[in-house]
Scaffold this motif. Structure first.
Motif, PDB file in Angstrom:
ATOM      1  N   ASN A  49       0.863  -1.173   0.000  1.00  0.00           N
ATOM      2  CA  ASN A  49       0.000   0.000   0.000  1.00  0.00           C
ATOM      3  C   ASN A  49       0.904   1.230   0.000  1.00  0.00           C
ATOM      4  O   ASN A  49       1.749   1.387   0.880  1.00  0.00           O
ATOM      5  N   LEU A  50       0.735   2.064  -1.022  1.00  0.00           N
ATOM      6  CA  LEU A  50       1.623   3.227  -1.178  1.00  0.00           C
ATOM      7  C   LEU A  50       1.495   4.207  -0.020  1.00  0.00           C
ATOM      8  O   LEU A  50       2.378   5.022   0.212  1.00  0.00           O
ATOM      9  N   GLY A  51       0.395   4.108   0.724  1.00  0.00           N
ATOM     10  CA  GLY A  51       0.188   5.025   1.854  1.00  0.00           C
ATOM     11  C   GLY A  51       0.595   4.417   3.188  1.00  0.00           C
ATOM     12  O   GLY A  51       0.130   4.883   4.234  1.00  0.00           O
ATOM     13  N   THR A  52       1.460   3.406   3.157  1.00  0.00           N
ATOM     14  CA  THR A  52       1.831   2.730   4.413  1.00  0.00           C
ATOM     15  C   THR A  52       2.466   3.694   5.419  1.00  0.00           C
ATOM     16  O   THR A  52       3.425   4.403   5.091  1.00  0.00           O
ATOM     17  N   THR A  53       1.902   3.725   6.614  1.00  0.00           N
ATOM     18  CA  THR A  53       2.522   4.442   7.739  1.00  0.00           C
ATOM     19  C   THR A  53       2.369   3.546   8.967  1.00  0.00           C
ATOM     20  O   THR A  53       1.524   2.641   8.966  1.00  0.00           O
ATOM     21  N   PRO A  54       3.137   3.800  10.021  1.00  0.00           N
ATOM     22  CA  PRO A  54       3.014   2.980  11.235  1.00  0.00           C
ATOM     23  C   PRO A  54       1.600   3.011  11.817  1.00  0.00           C
ATOM     24  O   PRO A  54       1.208   2.094  12.531  1.00  0.00           O
ATOM     25  N   GLN A  55       0.839   4.048  11.501  1.00  0.00           N
ATOM     26  CA  GLN A  55      -0.530   4.158  12.032  1.00  0.00           C
ATOM     27  C   GLN A  55      -1.456   3.067  11.484  1.00  0.00           C
ATOM     28  O   GLN A  55      -2.555   2.877  11.988  1.00  0.00           O
ATOM     29  N   HIS A  56      -1.037   2.380  10.438  1.00  0.00           N
ATOM     30  CA  HIS A  56      -1.876   1.326   9.861  1.00  0.00           C
ATOM     31  C   HIS A  56      -1.635  -0.033  10.514  1.00  0.00           C
ATOM     32  O   HIS A  56      -2.070  -1.053   9.987  1.00  0.00           O
ATOM     33  N   PHE A  57      -0.908  -0.031  11.648  1.00  0.00           N
ATOM     34  CA  PHE A  57      -0.584  -1.317  12.292  1.00  0.00           C
ATOM     35  C   PHE A  57      -1.051  -1.344  13.738  1.00  0.00           C
ATOM     36  O   PHE A  57      -1.042  -0.318  14.419  1.00  0.00           O
ATOM     37  N   TYR A  58      -1.460  -2.530  14.176  1.00  0.00           N
ATOM     38  CA  TYR A  58      -1.803  -2.767  15.569  1.00  0.00           C
ATOM     39  C   TYR A  58      -0.632  -3.492  16.223  1.00  0.00           C
ATOM     40  O   TYR A  58      -0.108  -4.455  15.656  1.00  0.00           O
ATOM     41  N   SER A  59      -0.258  -3.040  17.415  1.00  0.00           N
ATOM     42  CA  SER A  59       0.810  -3.693  18.166  1.00  0.00           C
ATOM     43  C   SER A  59       0.778  -3.126  19.569  1.00  0.00           C
ATOM     44  O   SER A  59       0.414  -1.962  19.764  1.00  0.00           O
ATOM     45  N   SER A  60       1.194  -3.923  20.538  1.00  0.00           N
ATOM     46  CA  SER A  60       1.237  -3.355  21.884  1.00  0.00           C
ATOM     47  C   SER A  60       2.377  -2.339  21.983  1.00  0.00           C
ATOM     48  O   SER A  60       2.412  -1.538  22.903  1.00  0.00           O
ATOM     49  N   ASN A  61       3.320  -2.383  21.046  1.00  0.00           N
ATOM     50  CA  ASN A  61       4.346  -1.339  20.953  1.00  0.00           C
ATOM     51  C   ASN A  61       4.245  -0.692  19.573  1.00  0.00           C
ATOM     52  O   ASN A  61       4.856  -1.166  18.612  1.00  0.00           O
ATOM     53  N   PRO A  62       3.485   0.396  19.468  1.00  0.00           N
ATOM     54  CA  PRO A  62       3.240   0.994  18.143  1.00  0.00           C
ATOM     55  C   PRO A  62       4.491   1.577  17.498  1.00  0.00           C
ATOM     56  O   PRO A  62       4.478   1.900  16.315  1.00  0.00           O
ATOM     57  N   TYR A  63       5.587   1.718  18.265  1.00  0.00           N
ATOM     58  CA  TYR A  63       6.818   2.294  17.699  1.00  0.00           C
ATOM     59  C   TYR A  63       7.706   1.234  17.049  1.00  0.00           C
ATOM     60  O   TYR A  63       8.598   1.554  16.284  1.00  0.00           O
ATOM     61  N   PHE A  64       7.463  -0.028  17.384  1.00  0.00           N
ATOM     62  CA  PHE A  64       8.365  -1.095  16.942  1.00  0.00           C
ATOM     63  C   PHE A  64       8.507  -1.161  15.410  1.00  0.00           C
ATOM     64  O   PHE A  64       9.588  -1.373  14.880  1.00  0.00           O
TER      65      PHE A  64
END
Ligand code: FDA
Length: 394
Positions: free
Chosen positions: A53-68
């Motif tokens: 997805n050309l718009g990939t950002t970390p905000q598109h992921f779920y994780s208990s550590n969103p910075y990982f």
């Protein structure tokens, strides 16, 4: 057999990692118990693989550590993978803004990855069972159906639990636990909902009907199409919200996102008082759904013109259509889920090299980790990015 790097899992992340480690001059072996590499890639995106997805950002992921996920995603971006597929002559199309699919077949992606592995000199052995992974001094030893294999580094790229018939197992989680890593509870994500008796029957009657909706639960909202199925609800809207939904909770579905039904009906009553509600619904919904809505709420008299509707009745239709409350019975589960929520706690893993902190000869990449993307090509982008970061640093 002795290798610098042994990768468990010839899926998206594993193949990408193998090619990178091979290019870095390492002797690489990929092991998989399945009889074919990249089975999930082959079935993804309806057989056309939504590979990034050309718009990939970390905000598109779920994780208990969103910075990982940030470091790997920054270093290997969607354009890099597009470059790779174009180098292999894979034609692609942008279906929904940002979502890139193969123009012909997902086989093209597997072919490109296998070619990369071949160019990089990485060996791949399929139909191989791995029974044990153990630390052997500063290296690792794998007991397998083709004998013992010693490795400088073992990369666990076993993926998650979705679609067991395609080879998914919890082996990656077992290895993590064996080496003292925490594994967060797993549950199916990007999965269709099932409904209970009355609503199940209603959905089944509308099976195949798709409408744009806004669905919300747990402070998340997705505006995407919803699809009625024989067992409940699917389509991008429902798949997306399933990743945040918890059993027993309600979904709020806005069947006419962007339109206040109560206000629109008041305006219609004013402008065209003789118009019937069925006509108004028919202008906004597929015929089968408009008809069904009137049957679900039998307080409606089909012959009554809008002029005879009191404000309270119009408000009630507003609530029915703009904030439809629905409690799913459950989800279709691992059988059809696209991803696994939860997984190996990333706190014990380096976000740069993906090695286990304090045990650099063991690494985890891809979906086995507690990093899960939304629908739309993000999960593959995570597989490529984590595979590249790990492979280059091996
Ligand atoms: P992946 O699952 O790809 O690979 C794991 C490998 O490990 C497999 O080859 C498996 O056989 C092997 N393995 C497992 N246990 C083992 C064991 N005990 N011993 C040896 N080998 C073992 N994502 C996206 O971005 N766009 C899309 O279009 C889709 N579409 C889609 C459709 C469907 C139906 C599904 C199920 C999933 C998707 N996805 C998707 C999600 C995407 O497929 C997924 O996130 C990635 O494949 C994850 O890559 P991994 O390499 O981590 O695991």
């Amino acid at each position: 057999m002795i290798y610098d790097v042994v990768i468990i899992g010839a899926g998206a992340a594993g193949l990408m990692c193998a090619a990178q480690a091979g290019y870095a001059g390492k002797r690489v072996l990929v092991l998989d118990h399945a009889n074919k590499a990249g089975k999930k890639i082959l079935m993804s995106g309806g057989g056309r693989c939504n590979f990034t997805n050309l718009g990939t950002t970390p905000q598109h992921f779920y994780s208990s550590n969103p910075y990982f996920c940030i470091s790997a995603l920054k270093r290997y971006r969607p354009e890099h993978f597009v470059e790779l597929v174009e180098r292999h002559g894979v034609e692609h199309v942008e279906k929904t803004p940002g979502q890139l699919f193969c123009a012909t077949s997902a086989k093209e992606i597997v072919r490109a990855l296998l070619t990369e592995c071949e160019w990089a000199g990485a060996d791949i052995k399929l139909s191989t069972q791995i029974t044990r992974v153990a630390q052997q001094g500063s290296a690792m030893r794998l007991s397998t159906s083709i004998g013992n294999i010693d490795a400088g580094v073992v990369v666990v790229a076993c993926g998650g639990l979705s679609i067991p018939s395609m080879g998914a197992t919890g082996f990656g989680y077992d290895i993590a636990r064996q080496f003292g890593l925490e594994v967060f509870a797993t549950r199916p994500g990007l999965v269709p909902f099932t409904l209970s008796d009355t609503w199940k029957a209603r959905a089944a009657e509308l099976s195949g009907v798709s409408v744009p909706v806004a669905v919300s639960a747990n402070s998340r909202r997705f505006v995407e199409p919803m699809l009625f199925t024989h067992r409940g609800l699917s389509g991008p809207a429902m798949l997306q919200i399933s990743s945040v939904w918890q059993p027993g909770e309600n979904l709020t579905v806005d069947l006419l996102p962007g339109e206040s039904v109560a206000e629109s009906l008041r305006e219609a009553r004013q402008a065209t008082p003789k118009r019937q509600l069925s006509t108004w619904l028919g202008e906004r919904f597929p015929k089968r759904l408009a008809q069904a809505l009137l049957e679900w709420y039998p307080d409606h008299d089909p012959a009554r013109p809008l002029a005879q509707y009191a404000n309270a009745a119009l408000d009630e239709w507003g609530a029915r259509l703009n904030t439809w409350q629905l409690k799913p019975a459950g989800t279709e589960g691992w059988r059809t889920a696209e991803v696994t929520m939860g997984g190996v706690n990333t706190d014990a893993v380096s976000s740069k090299t993906f090695e286990v902190k304090g045990l650099p000869q063991l690494r985890f990449i891809g979906e086995v980790l507690d990093v899960t993307g939304e629908l739309g090509g993000y999960n593959f982008q995570w597989a490529w990015a984590s595979g590249v970061a790990c492979g280059q640093s091996c």
